[in-house]
Design a protein around this motif. Sequence first.
Motif, short mmCIF file in Angstrom:
data_model
loop_
_atom_site.label_atom_id
_atom_site.label_comp_id
_atom_site.label_asym_id
_atom_site.label_seq_id
_atom_site.Cartn_x
_atom_site.Cartn_y
_atom_site.Cartn_z
N ARG A 284 19.67 42.35 -29.71
CA ARG A 284 19.67 43.77 -29.33
C ARG A 284 18.28 44.24 -28.97
O ARG A 284 18.07 44.95 -27.97
CB ARG A 284 20.22 44.61 -30.49
N ALA A 285 17.29 43.82 -29.77
CA ALA A 285 15.90 44.22 -29.50
C ALA A 285 15.41 43.64 -28.17
O ALA A 285 14.75 44.33 -27.38
CB ALA A 285 15.00 43.79 -30.64
N ALA A 286 15.74 42.37 -27.92
CA ALA A 286 15.29 41.71 -26.69
C ALA A 286 15.92 42.34 -25.45
O ALA A 286 15.35 42.31 -24.36
CB ALA A 286 15.61 40.22 -26.76
N GLN A 287 17.11 42.92 -25.61
CA GLN A 287 17.80 43.56 -24.50
C GLN A 287 17.39 45.01 -24.29
O GLN A 287 17.92 45.70 -23.43
CB GLN A 287 19.31 43.48 -24.72
N THR B 90 3.39 35.31 -31.65
CA THR B 90 3.12 36.21 -30.53
C THR B 90 2.16 35.62 -29.51
O THR B 90 1.87 36.27 -28.50
CB THR B 90 2.55 37.54 -31.04
N THR B 91 1.67 34.39 -29.73
CA THR B 91 0.66 33.81 -28.83
C THR B 91 1.12 33.79 -27.38
O THR B 91 0.34 34.12 -26.47
CB THR B 91 0.32 32.37 -29.28
N LYS B 92 2.37 33.41 -27.14
CA LYS B 92 2.86 33.28 -25.77
C LYS B 92 3.68 34.48 -25.30
O LYS B 92 4.24 34.47 -24.20
CB LYS B 92 3.69 32.00 -25.65
N LEU B 93 3.75 35.50 -26.13
CA LEU B 93 4.50 36.69 -25.75
C LEU B 93 3.69 37.61 -24.84
O LEU B 93 2.47 37.70 -24.97
CB LEU B 93 4.91 37.50 -26.98
N LYS B 94 4.38 38.28 -23.93
CA LYS B 94 3.77 39.37 -23.18
C LYS B 94 3.97 40.66 -23.97
O LYS B 94 4.91 40.76 -24.77
CB LYS B 94 4.41 39.49 -21.80
N VAL B 95 3.11 41.63 -23.75
CA VAL B 95 3.25 42.90 -24.43
C VAL B 95 4.63 43.49 -24.14
O VAL B 95 5.07 43.54 -22.99
CB VAL B 95 2.15 43.89 -23.99
N GLY B 96 5.32 43.89 -25.21
CA GLY B 96 6.66 44.45 -25.07
C GLY B 96 7.78 43.46 -25.33
O GLY B 96 8.93 43.86 -25.51
N GLN B 97 7.45 42.17 -25.36
CA GLN B 97 8.49 41.15 -25.58
C GLN B 97 8.79 40.98 -27.07
O GLN B 97 7.96 41.25 -27.93
CB GLN B 97 8.06 39.82 -24.98
N VAL B 98 10.01 40.48 -27.33
CA VAL B 98 10.47 40.20 -28.68
C VAL B 98 10.63 38.70 -28.84
O VAL B 98 11.26 38.04 -27.99
CB VAL B 98 11.80 40.92 -28.98
N ALA B 99 10.08 38.14 -29.91
CA ALA B 99 10.14 36.69 -30.14
C ALA B 99 11.47 36.29 -30.75
O ALA B 99 12.17 37.11 -31.36
CB ALA B 99 9.01 36.28 -31.08
N PRO B 100 11.84 35.01 -30.61
CA PRO B 100 13.01 34.51 -31.34
C PRO B 100 12.80 34.66 -32.84
O PRO B 100 11.67 34.78 -33.31
CB PRO B 100 13.06 33.03 -30.94
N VAL B 101 13.87 34.64 -33.59
CA VAL B 101 13.80 34.80 -35.05
C VAL B 101 12.97 33.67 -35.65
O VAL B 101 13.11 32.51 -35.28
CB VAL B 101 15.21 34.80 -35.65
#
Length: 476
Positions: A253-256, A296-307
Motif C-alpha cells: 500500500r505504501a509503495a503504491q 535506503t542506500t539504493k532508494l530514491k527519495v520518496g521510495q519505500v523499501a521491501p520489508v
Amino acid sequence: MTDHTPSSRSAARATRPVRTKALSALVHGICLSLLVGTVAPAWAQFKASPAVSPRIPGNRSLSTELKIEGMQATTDYILAVVNQEPITHTDVDKRVARITDTAPAGSRLPPPEELRQQVLDALIDEKVQISHAKTIGMDISDQELDASIENIAAQNQMTLEDLRNRMQSDGLDFQRYRNSLREQMLLQRLRDREVNSRIQITEDELTTFMKEDPAAQAEVALNVAHILIAVPEKATQVQVAALLSKAQAIQERAAQGANFAQLAKDNSADTKTKDQGGALGLRPASRLPELFVATTTKLKVGQVAPVVRSNAGFHIIKLIERENSAQATYTQQRARHILLRTSPQQPAREQIDRMNDIRKQIVGGQTSFAQMARQYSEDGSGARGGDLGWAAPGQFVPEFEKALTALQPGQISEPVVSRYGVHLIQLIERREVQLTEQQQREAARSVLRERRFEPTYEEWARELRAAAWIEMRDAP
C-alpha cells in the motif's frame, strides 16, 4: 565543556563540531534517575558484547528530564565487591527495572538471567572507573553538584525544596540521590577526558580517510520513516508468517502511494515515532540503525523499501530526504540572549522570576531586548546587546539549542535553564550556508573519531577492570 570567561566565549556555546554522532546513552538505576543524553534507549545497550558499560552521550551533558521511581522492598545481599565497594542484589534489581520499563513495545531483551549478568557487569565497570577517578584525584565539588541539582529542579518547574519534598513523599533519600548524581557526573568527566585523549587523528590519516572511504568523505544525513510490525520474542512460525504477511500488505500500500504517515499511525508498534508518521527526522547516517542505512542506500527519495527484519520485528522503511554534507548547505542561526548566572545565593528559581520580569518588559514594548541585555546580562555578549553572532548547529549547549530551534525570527523564548544559569533568547534570523572545505574535514574527522571511540573505550575499560580487585559472591 570548558567554562570560558565571558570575554572569550559566550556561556551559551558548546565546543562541538558542525556534525557529531551522539553516542550511546548511559543509563543508571538510581532512585531519582537522570537520563543522560537522548539517543539510545536504556534497553539498547544490552547485547552479546564484552562486559563494558555503555558510553556517555556525545554532548557530554546531563539531561534535565527528571523521573521519580519508587523504592523496591527486597531482602538485600552483596553480589560483588570492587576495590572494597559493594554491588548489591538491589542495585542490580533497580537497573534491570529501569531497562525493562523503558524498552519499547516489541523490543527483545536478553533472557532474565542473562540481562541481570550484563547489568552486573556494567555496574562493576562503573565502580572500577569511579575508583580510578578518585585515585587520580578527579572529583566533583559540592558547589558544582549543588548547582547541577538546582538547575535540574528548575528545568522541571520545581524549587529545590519542592524536589526534596517530592522525594520525601515518595520515600526516597535525597543524600543518596546526591551521591548517585555525583558518581554519574564523575564518570562522564573521566570518560570524556581519558577515552578522547587516546584517539589521535593526524592530518594525513584524515586525508586518506576522506579519499578512500566514501561514507567518510562527507557524512550523509537521512530522514527515514518506518513502520514497525513487532514480532513477540516467543512467536511461533505461524505467528511470524502472519505478521510478515501483514507487513508486506502495508508495504504494498505504501509503495503504491498510500499515505505513509497515516499507515504508521494506524499500524506501527514504535510508540516513539508513530505519532510523527514514523519519521525519525534528518540525522547523520552514523546516528541511524545500520539496517535503516543499508536498506535506503539504493532508494530514491520518496521510495519505500521491501520489508526487512530486525530483532524487534518487520520494518517498512521509506526514504523521505537525503542530504550529503559535501554539497549541502546547513542552517546558521543568529541570536541574542540575556544570561543571569545562578549560585547558592541566587538560585535558579529566583533568577527565573527575575528573567520573567525582564521578558515582560521587552514583550510589552517598554524597552528593547538589546537594552536589557546591556543592563542585566552576565555574559560577555551583554555589551553587544546580547548578540551571539552567526552560529552553526551544535555550537550551543543542548538546552539553549533546543529552545532556539523552536523560535521563529523575532520571537523571544521563555526563560531557559542551562548549566550556566538562566537565559532569555531571541532569534534574530536564519540563513543557509555552504559547508567550507574545513567544515567538511571536521565532519569527516567526527565520523572517524566516532568509529574509533567504541573500540578505544572498550580497550580502556578492560584495562581498568583487569587492574582492579574484584570479588564475586554467590547469592545466599
